[in-house]
Design a protein around this motif. Structure first.
Motif, PDB file in Angstrom:
ATOM      1  N   VAL A   1      33.252  31.928  32.871  1.00 59.13           N
ATOM      2  CA  VAL A   1      34.323  31.010  33.241  1.00 59.13           C
ATOM      3  C   VAL A   1      33.689  29.633  33.300  1.00 59.13           C
ATOM      4  O   VAL A   1      32.722  29.416  34.035  1.00 59.13           O
ATOM      5  N   ARG A   2      34.199  28.709  32.503  1.00 59.10           N
ATOM      6  CA  ARG A   2      33.526  27.424  32.368  1.00 59.10           C
ATOM      7  C   ARG A   2      33.651  26.566  33.614  1.00 59.10           C
ATOM      8  O   ARG A   2      32.709  25.860  33.986  1.00 59.10           O
TER       9      ARG A   2
ATOM     10  N   ASP B   1      29.587  37.134  42.080  1.00 62.69           N
ATOM     11  CA  ASP B   1      28.786  38.342  42.349  1.00 62.69           C
ATOM     12  C   ASP B   1      29.640  39.596  42.326  1.00 62.69           C
ATOM     13  O   ASP B   1      29.226  40.639  41.793  1.00 62.69           O
ATOM     14  N   GLU B   2      30.829  39.524  42.892  1.00 61.21           N
ATOM     15  CA  GLU B   2      31.696  40.692  42.958  1.00 61.21           C
ATOM     16  C   GLU B   2      32.167  41.140  41.580  1.00 61.21           C
ATOM     17  O   GLU B   2      32.206  42.335  41.270  1.00 61.21           O
ATOM     18  N   LEU B   3      32.542  40.184  40.749  1.00 64.35           N
ATOM     19  CA  LEU B   3      33.102  40.517  39.435  1.00 64.35           C
ATOM     20  C   LEU B   3      32.056  40.536  38.328  1.00 64.35           C
ATOM     21  O   LEU B   3      32.318  41.040  37.232  1.00 64.35           O
ATOM     22  N   GLY B   4      30.885  39.965  38.594  1.00 62.55           N
ATOM     23  CA  GLY B   4      29.860  39.880  37.557  1.00 62.55           C
ATOM     24  C   GLY B   4      30.199  38.891  36.467  1.00 62.55           C
ATOM     25  O   GLY B   4      29.686  38.995  35.345  1.00 62.55           O
TER      26      GLY B   4
ATOM     27  N   LEU C   1      41.951  36.259  36.978  1.00 58.62           N
ATOM     28  CA  LEU C   1      41.460  37.083  38.082  1.00 58.62           C
ATOM     29  C   LEU C   1      40.522  36.282  38.977  1.00 58.62           C
ATOM     30  O   LEU C   1      40.632  36.311  40.211  1.00 58.62           O
ATOM     31  N   VAL C   2      39.600  35.547  38.371  1.00 56.89           N
ATOM     32  CA  VAL C   2      38.683  34.705  39.139  1.00 56.89           C
ATOM     33  C   VAL C   2      39.462  33.664  39.940  1.00 56.89           C
ATOM     34  O   VAL C   2      39.232  33.458  41.138  1.00 56.89           O
TER      35      VAL C   2
ATOM     36  N   ILE D   1      40.140  37.319  27.569  1.00 56.08           N
ATOM     37  CA  ILE D   1      39.373  36.256  28.217  1.00 56.08           C
ATOM     38  C   ILE D   1      40.212  35.576  29.295  1.00 56.08           C
ATOM     39  O   ILE D   1      39.731  35.283  30.395  1.00 56.08           O
ATOM     40  N   THR D   2      41.472  35.338  28.979  1.00 60.08           N
ATOM     41  CA  THR D   2      42.352  34.670  29.931  1.00 60.08           C
ATOM     42  C   THR D   2      42.581  35.520  31.169  1.00 60.08           C
ATOM     43  O   THR D   2      42.650  35.004  32.293  1.00 60.08           O
TER      44      THR D   2
END
Length: 450
Positions: A23-24, A67-70, A259-260, A253-254
């Motif tokens: 994620v940029r 960290d949670e999602l990697g 989610l983030v 990707i989206t």
């Protein structure tokens, strides 16, 4: 938003480990209008306190979600209400020095909360100047010189109002002075905008629009390496199949970006804003939009066919991303910054000209971005480049921008090093013929409604 299923999770892990998916940017937009005060010191204090209150946990929360999602998040940023609005009463009382006090306060606040950049040193002048707009525009070079994280933008045109040619020229003057004060490097934090989106997470053009919530999280996705791998696997496919597979990849990707964004917003106790679907490159090997275009079918980016290949890529990204989220915003296309994309930089050394780059920007975002030109490029020429991109934006209704870097002491063919994610780029040649149109004052009108 529905959760990712098992298959999507596995695919996402592969994208992260093998194809540089990240994620940029996660950008927290903050409304500062309630900080307005006629006393510059009181205003600065209010600005620092508001940013510390709303964004104090931003970096920590984003790192927890990483960290949670990697999923790596490259940049953590803040966008604030345009300074020309926030500081208007202080400028009326104390003059232009008031806005420099705010610039310093914003930079200090950004450092305190640990973000990479803060956007919003912005003048909205597409249809004229207020006293506050003029103060912001006039002080941009000094503000950038005296800060490290502050980003500045000038909205010079809008499809509804046309192009403010006086603002275009004055922005070009600001670019030139900024280059002289900062040896060129500060120009990476200054951009001229047309049809500026009020919810983009990308710098240097991010600001928190007056129609936005009190605070919200906007996310910028990435993934050129992922898309490049898909295109390489389909080297014999027809255009429709290629388009469909890029579209499916953009969808995945989206979903990761959304989610983030949702998780960060929830933990900060603010609203989730939008996902900017733009495909954003980096100088890293294999993370190039230009190389995607070459895999689609170009001997080199910048040769004939480049605009068509870019259109195919842009359209697939937009359609796939839009299917994955109802909260898409910002630019949501494909970026082709020269210094930030190793493939674009190579193409600029070999075949890509400034004129061909301008043609390509007619079908994508952001425009003439991170382009290095000789340090002795006249103000009129820089203004002409900005005006051309503004014209494309007004004519098409899409956001366009110019982030151009006059490199002091450099000539065409020299190399200019920006460092980090800003990359490096060859100094591109510009025409020796200057536009004389800036002897005229006023506006270029908007296009006739369809």
């Amino acid at each position: 938003m529905s959760s990712l299923d098992v298959e999507e999770v596995i695919e996402t892990i592969e994208m992260i480990r093998m194809r540089n998916l990240d994620v940029r940017a996660v950008t927290l937009g903050i409304n500062l209008l309630d900080c307005a005060h006629p006393d510059p010191e009181e205003l600065a204090r209010g600005v620092r306190e508001k940013i510390a209150e709303v964004a104090g946990d931003l970096v920590e929360v984003v790192e927890e979600v990483e960290d949670e999602l990697g999923v790596p998040v490259v940049n953590k940023r803040i966008a604030v209400t345009p300074c020309s609005l926030v500081a208007a009463s202080a400028i009326r009382k104390e003059g232009r020095e008031a806005v420099l006090t705010i610039a310093e306060a914003l930079d200090e606040a950004a450092e305190e909360v640990g973000v990479d950049y803060l956007g919003g040193y912005t003048a909205l002048v597409y249809d004229g100047f207020t006293e506050a707009d003029e103060a912001v525009l006039d002080t941009i070079p000094e503000a950038i010189e005296e800060t490290e994280r502050l980003c500045a933008s000038v909205v010079v045109a809008d499809e509804r109002y046309g192009i403010n040619m006086d603002a275009v020229y004055r922005t070009a003057e600001a670019v030139k002075e900024t280059a002289e004060r900062t040896e060129g490097h500060g120009c990476a934090r200054l951009v001229a905008l047309t049809n500026a989106p009020e919810n983009t997470p990308f710098m240097a053009g991010a600001f928190h629009g007056v129609g936005q919530p009190e605070a919200c999280v906007n996310v910028g996705i990435s993934g050129p390496g992922v898309v490049r791998a898909v295109v390489e696997e389909l080297k014999d496919a027809d255009f429709r199949t290629l388009h469909d597979e890029i579209k499916r990849t953009a969808f995945k990707i989206t979903r990761v970006g959304e989610l983030v964004g949702h998780r960060v917003a929830e933990r900060l106790g603010v609203e989730f804003g939008a996902v900017d679907l733009s495909l954003a490159p980096t100088p890293e090997d294999g993370d190039s939009v230009a190389e995607i275009l070459e895999r689609i079918g170009l001997e080199s980016c910048g040769c004939p066919g480049s605009t068509a290949a870019l259109y195919l890529l842009m359209d697939a990204i937009k359609k796939g991303g839009a299917a994955a989220t109802s909260r898409h915003g910002g630019y949501s296309e494909a970026f082709i910054p020269v210094s930030e994309d190793a493939g674009m930089a190579r193409a600029a050394e070999e075949v890509l000209t400034l004129e061909k780059l301008e043609a390509m920007t007619a079908v994508c975002s952001v425009g003439i971005d991170m382009v290095v030109v000789p340090g002795d490029t006249p103000v009129e020429t820089i203004a002409g480049i900005i005006a051309d991109e503004a014209a494309i934006g007004v004519a098409t209704g899409k956001p366009t921008a110019v982030r151009i870097i006059p490199a002091p002491g450099k000539e065409p063919g020299d190399e200019f090093e920006m460092g980090g994610l800003l990359g490096r780029a060859p100094v591109m040649d510009v025409s020796d013929y200057r536009p004389t149109m800036f002897r005229r004052d006023g506006r270029i009108p908007p296009k006739f409604p369809r």
